[in-house]
Scaffold this active site. Structure first.
Site, PDB file in Angstrom:
ATOM      1  N   GLU A 350      33.346 -44.970  40.892  1.00 11.42           N
ATOM      2  CA  GLU A 350      33.606 -46.406  41.052  1.00 11.42           C
ATOM      3  C   GLU A 350      34.650 -46.829  40.038  1.00 11.42           C
ATOM      4  O   GLU A 350      34.585 -46.428  38.873  1.00 11.42           O
ATOM      5  CB  GLU A 350      32.352 -47.262  40.799  1.00 11.42           C
ATOM      6  CG  GLU A 350      31.270 -47.215  41.840  1.00 11.42           C
ATOM      7  CD  GLU A 350      30.109 -48.151  41.482  1.00 11.42           C
ATOM      8  OE1 GLU A 350      30.308 -49.072  40.641  1.00 11.42           O
ATOM      9  OE2 GLU A 350      29.016 -47.962  42.023  1.00 11.42           O
ATOM     10  N   GLU A 413      30.446 -59.963  40.177  1.00 10.24           N
ATOM     11  CA  GLU A 413      29.870 -58.919  41.017  1.00 10.24           C
ATOM     12  C   GLU A 413      30.122 -59.163  42.503  1.00 10.24           C
ATOM     13  O   GLU A 413      30.093 -58.226  43.305  1.00 10.24           O
ATOM     14  CB  GLU A 413      28.361 -58.808  40.762  1.00 10.24           C
ATOM     15  CG  GLU A 413      27.989 -58.191  39.435  1.00 10.24           C
ATOM     16  CD  GLU A 413      28.343 -56.708  39.368  1.00 10.24           C
ATOM     17  OE1 GLU A 413      28.254 -56.026  40.413  1.00 10.24           O
ATOM     18  OE2 GLU A 413      28.727 -56.234  38.286  1.00 10.24           O
TER      19      GLU A 413
END
Length: 459
Positions: A350, A413
């Site tokens: 990621e 997020e």
């Protein structure tokens, strides 16, 4: 002769490195012609106690050999393994070599992929997502579960998928080999070969997450999943991994001073031992954005964004770093070296930058997200290593494909996506070659103007 050619074809990152001159001539001499104009050559190669038959497929216009069909008694159907830059409608199952001593399974083709997270109630259906991924030429995709709607949508797409055994299942799989076998059969084996599942990520950021019971269960879950793959004769075809966060490290500055956190090393060591034996990478999630927002007074934004800057000099190794991404990868390599696992490869599972966030999340902006992702893509396509490991090509999965409105935590997020929930791009990453992707359904239609065209991931 063909075995020698296979040795040339199978290099560390699965890309073709054979001499192109003369390849099609060899195929014409010893092969047979197919309807599409390609040529084949049959042969065999040993793997352990088994002997595998294979067919090498040549594209006479784009030699050298670009695909291998692996046929073996323990497989229910042929498994296709592609090596070259332009496969001939071949179902890619798992990159590997067919020569004794070189066989390794690779869950990643090329250098670039994307995480397809779905913690949202307003993103496109999986079928439309597959269409989008193919349109923008993103071949490597990682999901965080094994949702059957997604696996169905990916069937026959040619996209290469890493599925996840989520943290919710780690303890139960650790406790029972039978449960691990059940999970693998239901979520992996039954979808092969049409859905190209290339790897399984067991858990996500478990170590350092604060749940000691979960941490203690991770290694057992990894072992049990691998045992299930082995018993189903799939361990040679599907890579197993477990992504970690920066919380597994005690420090990361300077990079060469990085070591593993003592509090998690009792759980990390058996995983590293096991992954060293089976050839799995050290999977790491890297976020320069998070580092920058936590200390914007002392971290140069340009250093975090791959922009021109003075960089840092590691006083121990005398290596210079002009971006934080490389420095964090080399910090991981330093920790692995110090722990005795210097041959393990780091793979970035990621990385990304938030395009929006809360007021106290310094650096979260559309401009910074665009700059980071644009420069990251350029960095990866150079196929270069890091200062500490200059010969090991960096591979990374972008986080993420879509903004996810249901994610918990700070506002950032919800804003890591290359695409917004309605399918429109979040920002222009600056590549030329405009194309338009259309997707429609009875309930709505989506129109996405794609202002970037990814280079081939097989180059």
């Amino acid at each position: 002769m063909m075995e020698s050619r296979q040795r040339k074809l199978a290099d560390a990152d699965g890309s073709s490195r054979a001499d192109t001159e003369g390849s099609s001539t060899d195929a014409r001499r010893c092969g047979r012609k197919l309807d599409d104009g390609s040529l084949t050559h049959d042969g065999g190669a040993g793997l352990g106690n088994r002997r595998h038959a294979y067919t090498v497929i040549y594209d006479t216009k784009r030699s050298p050999a670009i695909a291998i069909e692996l046929r073996a008694d323990h497989l229910r159907s042929p498994v296709w393994t592609s090596f070259g830059r332009s496969p001939l409608a071949v179902a890619t199952k798992g990159e590997s070599s067919l020569v004794e001593g070189i066989w390794t399974v690779r869950a990643f083709t090329g250098t670039y992929g994307v995480n397809y997270g779905r913690i949202a109630d307003n993103i496109p259906a999986p079928e439309k997502v597959v269409s989008l991924l193919k349109a923008v030429k993103i071949k490597n995709v990682k999901i965080y579960d094994s949702d059957h709607d997604v696996l169905t949508a990916f069937k026959g797409s040619g996209l290469e998928l890493v599925v996840g055994l989520s943290n919710d299942h780690v303890k139960e799989v650790n406790a029972s080999e039978d449960r691990a076998m059940e999970w693998v059969k239901e979520n992996v084996q039954s979808w092969l070969p049409d859905t190209h599942i290339r790897g399984i990520a067991v858990g996500n950021e478990v170590l350092g997450g604060g749940d000691q019971d979960l941490e203690a269960a991770l290694f057992g879950a990894i072992k049990n999943v691998y045992k299930a793959l082995s018993r189903l004769q799939l361990a040679d075809l599907i890579q197993i991994s477990s992504p970690h966060s920066q919380a597994v490290f005690a420090n990361s500055y300077p990079p060469s001073n990085c070591t593993f956190n003592d509090s998690i090393f009792q759980y990390m060591k058996p995983i590293l031992d096991f992954f060293s034996k089976i050839g799995s990478p050290f999977s790491l999630n890297i976020y320069p954005f998070i580092a920058y927002k936590s200390d914007p007074q002392h971290i140069d934004l340009n250093y975090a964004l791959f922009q021109p800057n003075h960089g840092i000099l590691d006083p121990i190794t005398n290596l210079h770093y002009d971006n934080m991404f490389d420095a964090e990868i080399d910090a991981a390599y330093a920790a692995l070296d110090a722990a005795g696992y210097g041959k393990m490869v780091v793979e970035v599972t990621e990385t990304g930058w938030a395009s929006s966030g809360d007021e106290d999340e310094t650096g979260a902006s559309t401009q910074n997200a665009r700059t980071y992702n644009y420069n990251l893509r350029k960095r990866l396509f150079k196929r270069k290593g890091t200062p500490r490991r200059p010969k090991i090509v960096i591979k990374a999965y972008m986080f993420a494909l879509f903004n996810e409105d249901s994610k918990p935590g700070p506002s950032s997020e919800k804003h890591y996506g290359l695409f917004k929930a309605d399918g429109s791009i979040s920002y222009d990453i600056g590549l030329s070659g405009l194309s338009t992707w259309h997707a429609s359904s009875s309930s709505h239609s989506l129109k996405v103007t794609v202002v970037f065209q990814f280079l081939s991931l097989r180059s």
